[in-house]
Design a protein around this motif. Structure first.
Motif, PDB file in Angstrom:
ATOM      1  N   PHE A 110      -2.128  17.967  -5.511  1.00  0.00           N
ATOM      2  CA  PHE A 110      -2.262  17.305  -4.577  1.00  0.00           C
ATOM      3  C   PHE A 110      -3.827  16.989  -4.701  1.00  0.00           C
ATOM      4  N   HIS A 111      -4.634  17.400  -4.560  1.00  0.00           N
ATOM      5  CA  HIS A 111      -6.019  17.447  -5.201  1.00  0.00           C
ATOM      6  C   HIS A 111      -6.573  15.909  -5.071  1.00  0.00           C
ATOM      7  N   GLY A 112      -5.279  15.143  -6.385  1.00  0.00           N
ATOM      8  CA  GLY A 112      -5.570  14.005  -7.311  1.00  0.00           C
ATOM      9  C   GLY A 112      -4.780  13.477  -6.079  1.00  0.00           C
ATOM     10  N   ALA A 113      -3.835  13.333  -5.319  1.00  0.00           N
ATOM     11  CA  ALA A 113      -3.232  12.110  -4.605  1.00  0.00           C
ATOM     12  C   ALA A 113      -3.070  11.649  -3.263  1.00  0.00           C
ATOM     13  N   PRO A 114      -4.918  11.758  -2.964  1.00  0.00           N
ATOM     14  CA  PRO A 114      -4.944  11.068  -1.744  1.00  0.00           C
ATOM     15  C   PRO A 114      -4.425   9.651  -1.178  1.00  0.00           C
ATOM     16  N   MET A 115      -4.653   9.585  -0.230  1.00  0.00           N
ATOM     17  CA  MET A 115      -3.750   8.032   0.208  1.00  0.00           C
ATOM     18  C   MET A 115      -3.806   6.558  -0.537  1.00  0.00           C
ATOM     19  N   ALA A 116      -5.451   6.979  -0.119  1.00  0.00           N
ATOM     20  CA  ALA A 116      -5.719   5.354  -0.601  1.00  0.00           C
ATOM     21  C   ALA A 116      -5.157   5.481  -2.323  1.00  0.00           C
ATOM     22  N   LEU A 117      -5.656   6.128  -3.071  1.00  0.00           N
ATOM     23  CA  LEU A 117      -3.873   6.086  -4.544  1.00  0.00           C
ATOM     24  C   LEU A 117      -3.457   5.640  -4.318  1.00  0.00           C
ATOM     25  N   VAL A 118      -2.758   6.655  -3.362  1.00  0.00           N
ATOM     26  CA  VAL A 118      -1.073   6.339  -3.352  1.00  0.00           C
ATOM     27  C   VAL A 118      -0.935   4.727  -2.916  1.00  0.00           C
ATOM     28  N   ALA A 119      -1.689   4.889  -2.146  1.00  0.00           N
ATOM     29  CA  ALA A 119      -1.513   2.879  -1.560  1.00  0.00           C
ATOM     30  C   ALA A 119      -1.435   1.694  -2.709  1.00  0.00           C
ATOM     31  N   GLU A 120      -2.564   2.206  -3.929  1.00  0.00           N
ATOM     32  CA  GLU A 120      -2.709   1.379  -4.805  1.00  0.00           C
ATOM     33  C   GLU A 120      -1.846   1.482  -5.845  1.00  0.00           C
ATOM     34  N   ARG A 121      -1.568   2.938  -5.993  1.00  0.00           N
ATOM     35  CA  ARG A 121      -0.487   2.874  -6.932  1.00  0.00           C
ATOM     36  C   ARG A 121       0.837   1.944  -6.557  1.00  0.00           C
ATOM     37  N   ALA A 122       1.166   2.118  -5.256  1.00  0.00           N
ATOM     38  CA  ALA A 122       2.381   1.692  -4.639  1.00  0.00           C
ATOM     39  C   ALA A 122       2.404   0.171  -4.225  1.00  0.00           C
TER      40      ALA A 122
ATOM     41  N   VAL B   1       0.142  -1.328  -1.859  1.00  0.00           N
ATOM     42  CA  VAL B   1       0.636  -1.574  -0.488  1.00  0.00           C
ATOM     43  C   VAL B   1      -0.844  -0.973  -0.401  1.00  0.00           C
ATOM     44  N   ALA B   2      -1.189  -1.510   1.033  1.00  0.00           N
ATOM     45  CA  ALA B   2      -2.895  -1.346   2.156  1.00  0.00           C
ATOM     46  C   ALA B   2      -2.797   0.628   2.637  1.00  0.00           C
ATOM     47  N   ALA B   3      -3.014   1.290   2.391  1.00  0.00           N
ATOM     48  CA  ALA B   3      -3.230   2.920   2.745  1.00  0.00           C
ATOM     49  C   ALA B   3      -2.252   2.607   4.316  1.00  0.00           C
ATOM     50  N   GLY B   4      -2.746   1.364   5.197  1.00  0.00           N
ATOM     51  CA  GLY B   4      -2.732   2.196   6.518  1.00  0.00           C
ATOM     52  C   GLY B   4      -0.651   1.319   6.398  1.00  0.00           C
ATOM     53  N   THR B   5      -0.542   0.857   5.773  1.00  0.00           N
ATOM     54  CA  THR B   5       0.741   0.115   5.562  1.00  0.00           C
ATOM     55  C   THR B   5       1.544   1.745   5.239  1.00  0.00           C
ATOM     56  N   ILE B   6       1.390   2.538   4.683  1.00  0.00           N
ATOM     57  CA  ILE B   6       2.050   3.835   4.505  1.00  0.00           C
ATOM     58  C   ILE B   6       2.918   4.422   5.624  1.00  0.00           C
ATOM     59  N   TYR B   7       1.618   4.566   7.168  1.00  0.00           N
ATOM     60  CA  TYR B   7       2.093   4.718   7.938  1.00  0.00           C
ATOM     61  C   TYR B   7       2.864   4.324   9.111  1.00  0.00           C
ATOM     62  N   ARG B   8       3.576   3.036   8.259  1.00  0.00           N
ATOM     63  CA  ARG B   8       4.122   2.842   8.922  1.00  0.00           C
ATOM     64  C   ARG B   8       5.536   3.037   8.637  1.00  0.00           C
ATOM     65  N   TYR B   9       5.460   3.908   6.956  1.00  0.00           N
ATOM     66  CA  TYR B   9       6.910   3.916   6.363  1.00  0.00           C
ATOM     67  C   TYR B   9       6.904   5.455   7.116  1.00  0.00           C
ATOM     68  N   PHE B  10       5.609   6.559   7.112  1.00  0.00           N
ATOM     69  CA  PHE B  10       5.868   8.160   7.072  1.00  0.00           C
ATOM     70  C   PHE B  10       4.971   8.294   7.864  1.00  0.00           C
ATOM     71  N   GLU B  11       5.533   9.134   8.889  1.00  0.00           N
ATOM     72  CA  GLU B  11       4.650   9.981  10.356  1.00  0.00           C
ATOM     73  C   GLU B  11       3.083  10.408   9.716  1.00  0.00           C
ATOM     74  N   SER B  12       3.379  10.910   8.220  1.00  0.00           N
ATOM     75  CA  SER B  12       1.964  12.183   7.817  1.00  0.00           C
ATOM     76  C   SER B  12       2.526  12.481   6.688  1.00  0.00           C
ATOM     77  N   LYS B  13       0.944  12.530   5.846  1.00  0.00           N
ATOM     78  CA  LYS B  13       1.501  12.670   4.427  1.00  0.00           C
ATOM     79  C   LYS B  13       2.019  14.402   3.853  1.00  0.00           C
ATOM     80  N   ASP B  14       2.309  14.990   4.769  1.00  0.00           N
ATOM     81  CA  ASP B  14       2.781  16.179   4.795  1.00  0.00           C
ATOM     82  C   ASP B  14       5.058  15.373   4.915  1.00  0.00           C
ATOM     83  N   VAL B  15       5.040  14.411   5.791  1.00  0.00           N
ATOM     84  CA  VAL B  15       6.245  14.253   5.831  1.00  0.00           C
ATOM     85  C   VAL B  15       6.349  13.540   4.562  1.00  0.00           C
TER      86      VAL B  15
END
Lengths: 190, 190
Positions: free
Chosen positions: A23-35, A37-51
């Motif tokens: 979990f420590h190695g998966a900050p939202m910024a990295l998730v975004a990069e690998r996916a 998309v941009a960091a903020g875009t993730i929050y259009r699809y998921f309410e939070s990291k928990d979700v």
DNA sequence: TGATAAAAAATGAACGTTCATTCCTGGAGG
DNA sequence: CCTCCAGGAATGAACGTTCATTTTTTATCA
């Protein structure tokens, strides 16, 4: 670009990163990069990291049960069905080490505790493994122990050996896997 | 105060906080507060948080082995000695839930993986459990499986039931504990 | 012993990072 | 021109660690 499935790409990126680095190695910024998309875009699809993480888990859970059900010997004796599930479990986990690592991380975290609590208190939880164990208890072919204990005896060691195999502490082959699953059966059989 | 053991106070504070809230719930600032020292002081005794956490673990490990060795039936048959160790293990863990939670956190983290790797590759690792298993392998009273597998079969489920008991998913009593330990013996015995 | 200097230990505010999340911008489609 | 929504810089909270300073202990000498 167009929009095949950004949502799915985000889930997969989360899975991969958590599996590889925890979990420590998966900050939202990295998730975004690998996916892609941009960091903020993730929050259009998921309410939070928990979700997002819970959704990733359910995605894997479904895939796993699908694997178990392939070639499941529906009408066979309890023992044989158990050996099938155990074998599939181990082979599936060591064949998809990334997914396994994610599941391990998930289970050993507050997410996992919450998940187990829900499963346990939600009595109408119907899945092939629970049904098998309940049937086995009724037929008195396994020891009369609480369900969580049977689960621990039957699958705890199997997950342990998968982890050890992936970490190269041991090397599993088909023969060793069979002997391990049978040992687990010895633990629960009456 | 005079100075009986700031070092010890820091270790205990770390244990308690990690056990109660996980590694995330134990920032150095909180550890310091609970230990009754200033944040910077910790670094006079421990090079880093990693070092501190490893020291806390070794402290617990010693206490645990001491508990196992109390009333250990030195000359008894393998089975009886195993049942003793298993029983003590479970009773110790559910009697010290904070310590258990710390150990759980530790094992399911990079710290734990590192620790296992060292134990495994450091062949001259001598402790009462390893010796018992090696003796049992020689006497052919347990299945011929790699040591890590035997460990998983024997102790994995016991730790699982301790966790479930502490989380109130099941309720262990002396009878149930005995039956669980015996089930683990069934798993490994030849 | 009592005064004082030197050494050691403790302090806690401040620093540099990292992270999840928010918010303002720009541009594509209608 | 207006409406959406992806982009990614900005935000603020939290973290481990550092360090200039204060406090306590120890050693020295009259």
């Amino acid at each position: 670009m167009e929009k095949p499935d950004r949502r799915c790409a985000i889930v997969r990126a989360t899975l991969d990163l958590v599996a590889e680095q925890g979990f420590h190695g998966a900050p939202m910024a990295l998730v975004a990069e690998r996916a892609g998309v941009a960091a903020g875009t993730i929050y259009r699809y998921f309410e939070s990291k928990d979700v997002l993480i819970n959704e990733a888990f359910h995605y894997l859970e479904e895939r796993f049960f699908a694997a178990v059900m392939e070639h499941y010997p529906e009408g066979a004796p309890v023992r044989e069905r158990f050996l099938h599930i155990g074998g599939v479990l181990v082979r599936y986990c060591i064949g998809a080490p990334l997914e396994f690592r994610f599941l391990e991380q998930f289970h050993n975290s507050p997410y996992g505790v919450e998940h187990r609590r829900e499963k346990l208190f939600n009595k109408n939880n119907r899945n092939v493994i629970t049904e098998l164990f309940n049937e086995a208890l009724g037929l008195r072919v396994v020891k009369d122990l609480p369900l969580p204990v049977l689960f621990g005896l039957a699958f705890g060691p199997l997950l342990d050996i998968c982890r050890d195999h992936i970490l190269h502490f041991i090397e599993l082959d088909d023969d060793l896997i069979s002997r391990c699953v049978e040992a687990c059966w010895d633990a629960i059989r009456r």
